[in-house]
Structure formats: C-alpha cells, structure tokens
Design a protein around this motif. Sequence first.
Motif, PDB file in Angstrom:
ATOM      1  N   GLY A 128      -2.294  -4.043   8.402  1.00  0.00           N
ATOM      2  CA  GLY A 128      -1.221  -3.494   7.798  1.00  0.00           C
ATOM      3  C   GLY A 128       0.102  -3.636   8.499  1.00  0.00           C
ATOM      4  O   GLY A 128       0.236  -3.441   9.552  1.00  0.00           O
ATOM      5  N   TYR A 129       1.197  -3.899   7.892  1.00  0.00           N
ATOM      6  CA  TYR A 129       2.508  -4.118   8.717  1.00  0.00           C
ATOM      7  C   TYR A 129       3.390  -3.174   7.904  1.00  0.00           C
ATOM      8  O   TYR A 129       3.401  -2.954   6.664  1.00  0.00           O
ATOM      9  CB  TYR A 129       2.952  -5.631   8.377  1.00  0.00           C
ATOM     10  CG  TYR A 129       2.356  -6.790   8.862  1.00  0.00           C
ATOM     11  CD1 TYR A 129       2.576  -6.998  10.153  1.00  0.00           C
ATOM     12  CD2 TYR A 129       1.259  -7.357   8.234  1.00  0.00           C
ATOM     13  CE1 TYR A 129       1.796  -8.087  10.884  1.00  0.00           C
ATOM     14  CE2 TYR A 129       0.600  -8.519   9.098  1.00  0.00           C
ATOM     15  CZ  TYR A 129       0.948  -8.673  10.358  1.00  0.00           C
ATOM     16  OH  TYR A 129       0.239  -9.861  10.829  1.00  0.00           O
ATOM     17  N   GLU A 130       4.204  -2.564   8.728  1.00  0.00           N
ATOM     18  CA  GLU A 130       5.282  -1.597   8.493  1.00  0.00           C
ATOM     19  C   GLU A 130       6.644  -2.517   8.458  1.00  0.00           C
ATOM     20  O   GLU A 130       6.962  -3.029   9.356  1.00  0.00           O
ATOM     21  CB  GLU A 130       5.388  -0.330   9.286  1.00  0.00           C
ATOM     22  CG  GLU A 130       6.756   0.417   8.899  1.00  0.00           C
ATOM     23  CD  GLU A 130       6.724   1.816   9.573  1.00  0.00           C
ATOM     24  OE1 GLU A 130       6.093   2.722   8.882  1.00  0.00           O
ATOM     25  OE2 GLU A 130       6.998   1.816  10.745  1.00  0.00           O
ATOM     26  N   PHE A 190      11.273   1.499   3.581  1.00  0.00           N
ATOM     27  CA  PHE A 190      10.238   0.882   4.124  1.00  0.00           C
ATOM     28  C   PHE A 190       9.090   0.565   3.251  1.00  0.00           C
ATOM     29  O   PHE A 190       8.684   1.429   2.370  1.00  0.00           O
ATOM     30  CB  PHE A 190       9.656   1.312   5.555  1.00  0.00           C
ATOM     31  CG  PHE A 190       8.806   2.704   5.272  1.00  0.00           C
ATOM     32  CD1 PHE A 190       7.544   2.785   5.660  1.00  0.00           C
ATOM     33  CD2 PHE A 190       9.741   3.846   5.488  1.00  0.00           C
ATOM     34  CE1 PHE A 190       6.770   3.830   5.352  1.00  0.00           C
ATOM     35  CE2 PHE A 190       8.938   5.030   5.444  1.00  0.00           C
ATOM     36  CZ  PHE A 190       7.489   5.047   5.428  1.00  0.00           C
ATOM     37  N   THR A 248       0.806  -1.150   0.050  1.00  0.00           N
ATOM     38  CA  THR A 248       0.050  -0.072   0.098  1.00  0.00           C
ATOM     39  C   THR A 248       0.832   1.462  -0.156  1.00  0.00           C
ATOM     40  O   THR A 248       0.407   2.533  -0.472  1.00  0.00           O
ATOM     41  CB  THR A 248      -0.783   0.100   0.759  1.00  0.00           C
ATOM     42  OG1 THR A 248      -0.174  -0.079   2.448  1.00  0.00           O
ATOM     43  CG2 THR A 248      -1.842  -1.285   1.123  1.00  0.00           C
ATOM     44  N   LEU A 249       1.957   1.069   0.548  1.00  0.00           N
ATOM     45  CA  LEU A 249       3.044   2.211   0.616  1.00  0.00           C
ATOM     46  C   LEU A 249       4.455   1.766   0.331  1.00  0.00           C
ATOM     47  O   LEU A 249       4.896   0.715   1.120  1.00  0.00           O
ATOM     48  CB  LEU A 249       2.809   3.163   1.864  1.00  0.00           C
ATOM     49  CG  LEU A 249       3.929   4.314   2.102  1.00  0.00           C
ATOM     50  CD1 LEU A 249       3.924   5.401   1.014  1.00  0.00           C
ATOM     51  CD2 LEU A 249       3.693   4.656   3.460  1.00  0.00           C
ATOM     52  N   ASP A 306      -0.502  -4.876   3.383  1.00  0.00           N
ATOM     53  CA  ASP A 306      -1.646  -5.155   3.667  1.00  0.00           C
ATOM     54  C   ASP A 306      -1.785  -6.944   3.655  1.00  0.00           C
ATOM     55  O   ASP A 306      -1.980  -7.264   2.485  1.00  0.00           O
ATOM     56  CB  ASP A 306      -2.660  -4.439   2.740  1.00  0.00           C
ATOM     57  CG  ASP A 306      -4.104  -4.845   3.452  1.00  0.00           C
ATOM     58  OD1 ASP A 306      -4.371  -6.031   3.810  1.00  0.00           O
ATOM     59  OD2 ASP A 306      -4.973  -4.072   2.698  1.00  0.00           O
ATOM     60  N   HIS A 333       4.735  -0.668   3.512  1.00  0.00           N
ATOM     61  CA  HIS A 333       3.415  -1.038   4.321  1.00  0.00           C
ATOM     62  C   HIS A 333       2.832  -2.065   3.415  1.00  0.00           C
ATOM     63  O   HIS A 333       2.592  -2.043   2.307  1.00  0.00           O
ATOM     64  CB  HIS A 333       2.527   0.258   4.124  1.00  0.00           C
ATOM     65  CG  HIS A 333       2.917   1.127   5.402  1.00  0.00           C
ATOM     66  ND1 HIS A 333       2.389   2.257   5.552  1.00  0.00           N
ATOM     67  CD2 HIS A 333       4.115   1.341   6.179  1.00  0.00           C
ATOM     68  CE1 HIS A 333       2.864   3.047   6.334  1.00  0.00           C
ATOM     69  NE2 HIS A 333       3.977   2.418   7.139  1.00  0.00           N
TER      70      HIS A 333
END
Length: 194
Positions: A25-27, A16, A10-11, A20, A18
């Motif tokens: 959501g995990y960083e 880093f 998602t990012l 899903d 992100h």
Amino acid sequence: MIAFLKGNFTLLTPTFVHIDVQGVGYEVFISLNTYGEIQGKTQGLLYTHLQVREDAHLLYGFATPAEKDMFLQLLGVNGVGASTARMMLSSLKPEEISRAIIQGNAKQLESVKGIGKKSAERIILELRDKFTKQSLDLNNSVSIGNTAETDALNALLALGIARPAAEIALRKSMQLHPGSDKVEEIIKSALKNL
C-alpha cells in the motif's frame, strides 16, 4: 525513482489516495485535478514523483504526464515547494498555468491560495522563456506519423541530442528508409545523419 503506480485505490480523498500495488500500500498525495480524474474509480494508474526529505519520503501522484511535468517545472522555481506546486495544480490545469506564465499573467497565478505577487512574478520570470521555447518547439516539431518514429525521436532526445537536430536527422533517415517500422533501424540511421 518510482515513475508510476498501477493498482487498486483502497482509499480516495481529495488530497491523497492509498493505492494497493500487488499487496503493497502506497500513500500518494494528489491535486484536486487528479482527484477529479480518478474519482469514482476503484483502480488506475498514477504518474508519480518521489520527494526525499530528511524527515520523510513523500509520493506525489498525477493523472497525466503533463500534470507531473508541470509539478516538476514548478518545483524548479526558487521558493516553490511541493505543497505550493500541488496547490497550484489543484486550482489551475497545467495548460492554464503554462498559458498564464507565457502571457505574463501574474494576476491569474496570484488567484491561487498561497501565491503572492512576488511568487507569481518569480514563477513567470524563471519559467517564461522555457515555456515559450517549448511552445515553439511543439509548433515547429516534426510531424511524426507512427509510433516507431515517435519512439525513435524520444530515444534520440533521451540520448541528449537537441530536439531540432534529432528531428532533422529523423527526417533524413525517413527519406532514406521510407516505411521503416523498426525503432532500432530508425535510431541507427538517424545517428548516422547527425
């Protein structure tokens, strides 16, 4: 332990991502090598290492098992933390680090930001024998022809059996039962040959 995460990115940044995973959501902190592998993708799989600290739980993600293994090897060196290991993997590929360590090339390791002469020498001192032995093991290992044999070898290694002994036992097992494709049978037979 979280071995890997598979989901939607998602990012995505150079440091880093992100991810899903079914609504969670995990960083995940990544190296530039991993960023190069996943850049432009909307989903994928990252092999992970969870570092638990007093003040935080941090996830580090890697595009390949080799990169994760190198990260863990570097963490085992006295004075090398996760940030330094990630910086090394951002500057050099795992095979380049391994080659520099085996060859005792401190200058190449020093080319990484944050790695001084003493740190480079310590990394070489602590990992050289281990990497040299792994390199020899790979060169002298059994030629595993199918996935059942590979799975059996991995299972024997996971049971704590030394690689040379496991490979000899596997060879004997395959001579006794040629063409066997059932992992359980191969493992049982190999265990009898130890």
